[in-house]
Write an enzyme that holds these catalytic residues in place. Structure first.
Site, PDB file in Angstrom:
ATOM      1  N   CYS A  34       1.311 -14.455  -6.341  1.00 54.21           N
ATOM      2  CA  CYS A  34       0.760 -13.176  -5.875  1.00 54.21           C
ATOM      3  C   CYS A  34      -0.689 -12.999  -6.304  1.00 54.21           C
ATOM      4  CB  CYS A  34       1.628 -11.999  -6.268  1.00 54.21           C
ATOM      5  SG  CYS A  34       1.777 -11.694  -8.001  1.00 54.21           S
ATOM      6  N   CYS A 105      -1.991  -3.944  -8.485  1.00 56.09           N
ATOM      7  CA  CYS A 105      -2.673  -4.398  -9.694  1.00 56.09           C
ATOM      8  C   CYS A 105      -2.393  -3.448 -10.854  1.00 56.09           C
ATOM      9  CB  CYS A 105      -4.178  -4.488  -9.470  1.00 56.09           C
ATOM     10  SG  CYS A 105      -4.641  -5.720  -8.256  1.00 56.09           S
TER      11      CYS A 105
END
Lengths: 147, 393
Positions: A34, A105
């Site tokens: 990812c 994030c």
């Protein structure tokens, strides 16, 4: 895509980058697939439960580095209980927001805090408190992958 | 930081001043609709036909084989979908590659939902499709082969002549997305059997919002845009006269001296690649060492992620691009870099630099010097690098 000035500041001058040799806990979340990996080190005072020092290293985009930096700043000098209350949203808000595609994030930052504390409890042999996420990383990515 | 160094010419290019100058009257005094019978309309029509001649001449085609479109993506969509529908009675099989631009790839994927079958050919480590693989994939149901002329990310030039020959021998229409190749690689459709070829003006000094599809005489192709009788009933919509004029000017300039331009750009490219690979450890070139666009250098830097590089370069006045997921708006890194066998983390750490004629050797040095510092800084923050260093000890 536009980053806030705060994101750019934390990307350009990240706080608390590095390692702690004799860390009380080390946690790593995310995976190369990812595109973000966050590793966190904490020095915790066993008597007071205060996170006396925290460092990070992050492989990832500008937002990943900025959220790592902000998350460490938000928990440094705080107690474990206070650190556990730091949410994804709080980190993102402290950075004056993140572009929607980058919100995962900030998930990573919260997960890194929890993974590091998990490691601390495991090392101490203490039962972890309730509310500690059990996530080996990239929960956010998995969710988005499934969409 | 006042000085900007633009090295993202595969993304887009500035409109050349002499191109803009030719375009401007068609916004104001020569604003006529090319379909109108009066003199304003005839002026526009004449300008469009002159531009069509120029586009045709640049690739060795006849003007009657050039159709203007709204962009390169439309040309790709039209070629693939229009051929598929026109040949539905004959078959439902399309051959393409795994490294095509999304304009082709996503069109193929959407056709699959309509019952078409698509073979996505693999590529070698340099990103090249094997003509033998194309040949082996052809069945009696194959109605289209679509393989790009040159790859937009890694710059690899495909063996187009050989693939065209395979298509010709099998009697299958062959489309190529030449958006990246125009002005950098000589193209002559009178010598190579290409049925359709897509172009986009903003990649070679023309304006955005204008493309063209070359359609060889006799190629069966359904319409994509329906409406008026523009483009000889093949592509409806009022002609974008200024943009068409700009495309004609730009392609004439871009193809006037391909050899000279390629020589200049490849000198910059090769110097950049050589300096980066020698100065920055754990970096490697993506794409073919020689069969690549003169403008393109795509290099992966291990242990770091591309977006951080782009942001840091931007602060130093450098504009480049990356195949990292973080810059693509998705979580997956470039399908092209994965197709040539890169691991996810290597694909995330790629940096594409594409030179243009205004770039200099001083630019190359400036980029490499800054890049070395940036890569080192990002590595010092990377847990992957930390792990690597510890394991190496």
């Amino acid at each position: 895509m536009l980053y806030s000035e705060k994101v750019m500041d934390h990307f350009t001058n990240p706080r608390n980058v590095g390692e702690i040799e004799d860390a009380s806990g080390v946690g790593q979340v995310g995976n190369p697939k990812c595109g973000d990996i966050m590793k966190m080190y904490m020095k915790i005072n066993d008597d007071t439960g205060v996170i006396e020092d925290v460092k990070f290293k992050t492989f990832g985009c500008g937002a990943a580095i900025a959220t790592s930096s902000m998350a460490t700043e938000m928990i440094k000098g705080k107690t474990i209980d206070e650190a556990l209350k730091v949410t994804n949203l709080a980190v993102a808000e402290a950075l004056d927001g993140l572009p929607p595609i980058k919100m995962h994030c900030s998930n990573l930052a919260q997960e890194a805090i929890h993974a590091t504390l998990s490691d601390y409890y495991a090392k101490k042999g203490i039962e972890p408190p309730e509310g500690l996420l059990q996530c080996d990383g990239c929960c956010g990515c998995d969710k988005e992958d499934a969409e | 930081m006042d000085k900007r160094i633009y090295v993202d010419h595969s993304a887009t290019t500035p409109v050349l001043p002499q191109v803009l100058e030719k375009m401007l009257p068609y916004f104001t005094e020569n604003f006529g609709n090319a379909s109108s019978i009066y003199s304003e309309g005839r002026d526009a029509k004449r300008a469009i036909e002159a531009a069509r001649e120029k586009v045709a001449k640049a690739i060795g085609a006849d003007a009657s084989e050039i159709f203007f479109t709204g962009c390169g993506t439309e040309a790709d969509n039209w070629a693939v979908r229009g051929t598929a529908y026109a040949n539905r009675a004959k078959g439902n099989h399309i051959i393409t590659s795994s490294v095509e631009h999304h304009a082709v790839l996503h069109t193929c994927q959407s056709l699959e939902k309509e019952g078409f079958e698509v073979t996505y050919l693999p590529v070698d480590e340099f990103g090249r499709v094997s003509p033998d693989d194309v040949k082996a994939a052809i069945t009696d149901k194959t109605i289209l082969i679509t393989i790009m002329f040159a790859n937009n990310e890694i710059g690899t030039i495909m063996p187009i002549e050989k693939i065209a020959k395979v298509a010709e021998d099998a009697g299958v229409p062959f489309h190529t997305d030449a958006v990246q190749a125009i002005g950098l690689v000589p193209i002559d459709v009178s010598k190579v059997n290409i049925s359709m070829l897509s172009m986009s003006a903003h990649k070679f000094g023309g304006p955005k919002g204008i493309g063209a599809l070359y359609v060889k005489k006799g190629t069966k192709l359904n319409n994509f845009m329906n409406g008026g009788a523009q483009e000889r009933n093949k592509r409806a919509g009022t002609e974008n006269t200024p943009a068409i004029v700009g495309m004609g000017e730009a392609i004439e300039i871009a193809t006037a001296d391909i050899e000279g331009k390629a020589k200049k750009l490849s000198a910059l490219r090769d110097a950049y690649i050589e300096k980066v690979l020698s100065k920055i450890p754990y970096s490697h070139l993506n794409g073919h060492p020689t069969e690549r666009l003169a403008s393109n250098a795509n290099i992966s830097f291990e242990f770091i992620e591309g977006e951080g590089m782009l942001l840091s370069l931007d602060m130093k006045g450098i504009a480049a691009s990356s195949g990292s997921a973080c810059t693509s708006g998705s979580l997956d890194p470039s399908h092209v870099l994965l197709a040539i066998g890169l691991k996810h983390e290597e694909a995330h750490g790629s940096l594409r630099v594409t030179f243009g004629e205004e770039n200099t050797m001083e630019d190359v040095d400036y980029i490499v010097d800054n890049l070395a510092v940036i890569v080192e800084r990002l590595r010092s923050m990377s847990p992957l690098y930390e792990e690597f260093v510890k394991n190496a000890k």
